[in-house]
Design an enzyme around this catalytic site. Structure first.
Site, PDB file in Angstrom:
ATOM      1  N   ASN A 112       0.804  -1.222   0.000  1.00  0.00           N
ATOM      2  CA  ASN A 112       0.000   0.000   0.000  1.00  0.00           C
ATOM      3  C   ASN A 112       0.837   1.272   0.000  1.00  0.00           C
ATOM      4  O   ASN A 112       0.306   2.353   0.297  1.00  0.00           O
ATOM      5  CB  ASN A 112      -0.950  -0.008   1.203  1.00  0.00           C
ATOM      6  N   ILE A 139       0.800   6.948   0.225  1.00  0.00           N
ATOM      7  CA  ILE A 139       0.144   5.939   1.073  1.00  0.00           C
ATOM      8  C   ILE A 139      -1.295   5.779   0.613  1.00  0.00           C
ATOM      9  O   ILE A 139      -2.020   6.782   0.449  1.00  0.00           O
ATOM     10  CB  ILE A 139       0.181   6.347   2.557  1.00  0.00           C
ATOM     11  N   CYS A 140      -1.701   4.554   0.416  1.00  0.00           N
ATOM     12  CA  CYS A 140      -3.086   4.258   0.036  1.00  0.00           C
ATOM     13  C   CYS A 140      -3.824   3.730   1.261  1.00  0.00           C
ATOM     14  O   CYS A 140      -3.701   2.553   1.624  1.00  0.00           O
ATOM     15  CB  CYS A 140      -3.124   3.222  -1.095  1.00  0.00           C
ATOM     16  N   VAL A 141      -4.570   4.598   1.910  1.00  0.00           N
ATOM     17  CA  VAL A 141      -5.365   4.208   3.072  1.00  0.00           C
ATOM     18  C   VAL A 141      -6.618   5.071   3.073  1.00  0.00           C
ATOM     19  O   VAL A 141      -6.582   6.262   2.737  1.00  0.00           O
ATOM     20  CB  VAL A 141      -4.560   4.378   4.386  1.00  0.00           C
TER      21      VAL A 141
END
EC number: 2.3.2.23
Length: 301
Positions: free
Chosen positions: A81, A88-90
Site C-alpha cells: 500500500n 500511502i493508500c489508506v
C-alpha cells in the site's frame, strides 16, 4: 503559509503528542518551520518491519482539518500500500476522513497498515503479488529493504521518552493493589436478578399446607393405595408383613422376632421354635392325664 486557525490546531496536536505519545509513534519538528512535521513509526514486532524506524512527512493546507493533510513515506519501504514515491493508500486519508481526526490518528492508522497490509488496493503490484502468492518471499524482501533503509545504528532519541500506553499499566497496577470492597459489592449486585423470578418452595407454601403435609407423611399409607411396580409387562408383588396377632399364631410361622402378640412376651424372647416345642409338650401332658382317668373309672366298675 497556512491560516492562523490551522497553525493553532497543528500546534495543539503536536504539544499533545509530545506529552502523551502513542506506543511506537513519535514526532519530529523543525524550530524554523513549525509546519514542517515528521512522524516516526517504529516497525511493529512480528512483522518484516521490526527493528526499523520509518519517517512519514506531513503537508497541511488551509482546508485542514476539514480535509486530510498530504502524507507520504520519507523512508523507503517495501509494502503493497505504499507507492514508489512514498504515497500511502489508506481510506483514512481519503473517503473515511473526519474533521475530528488529527496527526496522531493518521500515524496510528499507518502503523496498523504495517501490521495488516491490504493487497487488494496495492500501489506496489510486486509487493501485493508476493504477499498473496509467496508470503515468505514477501517477508524476505521487506526485511531486506528495512535493514538497508530503515534500521539506524542508534535508536532515535525521540523514543527515549516512554509512551503514554506504557505508563498506564503502572497506574492501573498501583490502583488495583488496594481494591475497594464497594466495587466488589457493586459488581455482584449488577447481575440481573434472574433467580428472584423463581419463587422458593418455603415462600410459596403456607403454614397450613405444611402442617397437613406433615400429618399425612407421619401416618403410613394403606396397603391398597401403594402402587405395584411392573416388571417385564407383569405386576411384581411384594409380600406384606403378617398382621399383628397372638404369639402362638406368629410362632407357627417359624419367623424369629414376630412373636409379639397380645401381651404374650415369653415367646418373643425364645423365638418361634421355642414356642412350637412348648405347645407340643402341653398337648402330650393333657393326653396322658385323660388316659389315667379312664383307667381309674374302669377299675371302679
Amino acid at each position: 503559509m497556512v491560516s492562523p486557525t490551522v497553525l493553532r490546531r497543528v500546534m495543539r496536536e503536536l504539544s499533545e503528542l509530545e506529552k502523551n505519545p502513542p506506543e511506537g509513534i513519535r514526532i519530529q519538528t523543525n524550530d524554523e518551520d513549525m509546519m514542517d512535521v515528521t512522524g516516526l513509526i517504529e516497525g511493529p514486532e512480528g512483522t518484516p518491519y521490526a527493528g526499523g524506524y520509518f519517517k512519514v512527512k506531513f503537508k497541511f493546507t488551509d482546508e485542514f482539518p476539514a480535509a486530510p493533510p498530504k502524507c507520504w513515506f520519507a523512508t523507503k519501504i517495501f509494502h503493497p500500500n505504499v507507492g514508489p514515491t512514498g504515497e500511502i493508500c489508506v481510506n483514512t486519508l481519503k473517503k473515511d476522513w473526519k474533521s475530528t481526526y488529527g496527526i496522531g490518528h493518521i500515524l496510528v492508522t499507518v502503523k496498523c497498515l504495517l501490521i495488516y497490509p491490504n493487497p487488494e488496493s496495492a500501489l506496489d503490484e510486486e509487493a501485493g503479488k508476493l504477499l498473496l502468492e509467496e508470503y515468505q518471499s514477501y517477508c524476505d524482501r521487506a526485511k531486506l529493504i528495512t535493514s538497508i533503509h530503515a534500521t539506524p545504528r542508534v535508536k532515535p532519541v525521540e523514543f527515549n521518552k516512554p509512551s503514554a500506553i506504557l505508563d498506564a499499566p503502572v497506574a492501573s497496577s498501583s490502583s488495583s493493589a488496594t481494591p475497594e470492597p464497594s466495587s466488589t459489592v457493586m459488581a455482584s449486585s449488577s447481575k440481573p436478578p434472574s433467580s428472584c423470578s423463581t419463587p422458593s418452595v418455603s415462600a410459596s407454601v403456607t403454614p397450613s399446607k405444611i402442617s397437613s403435609a406433615t400429618r399425612k407423611s407421619a401416618s403410613p399409607a394403606p396397603q391398597s393405595a401403594l402402587k405395584v411396580p411392573e416388571k417385564d409387562g407383569h405386576k411384581e408383588r411384594h409380600p406384606s408383613p403378617s398382621p399383628l396377632s397372638t404369639a402362638d399364631s406368629n410362632a407357627g410361622n417359624g419367623k424369629p422376632g414376630m412373636g409379639v402378640g397380645m401381651g404374650m412376651a415369653s415367646t418373643a424372647g425364645m423365638g418361634g421354635v421355642t414356642g412350637t416345642k412348648a405347645v407340643k409338650r402341653a398337648a402330650t401332658g393333657s393326653a396322658a392325664t385323660s388316659a389315667e382317668k379312664r383307667k381309674k373309672a374302669l377299675k371302679r366298675l
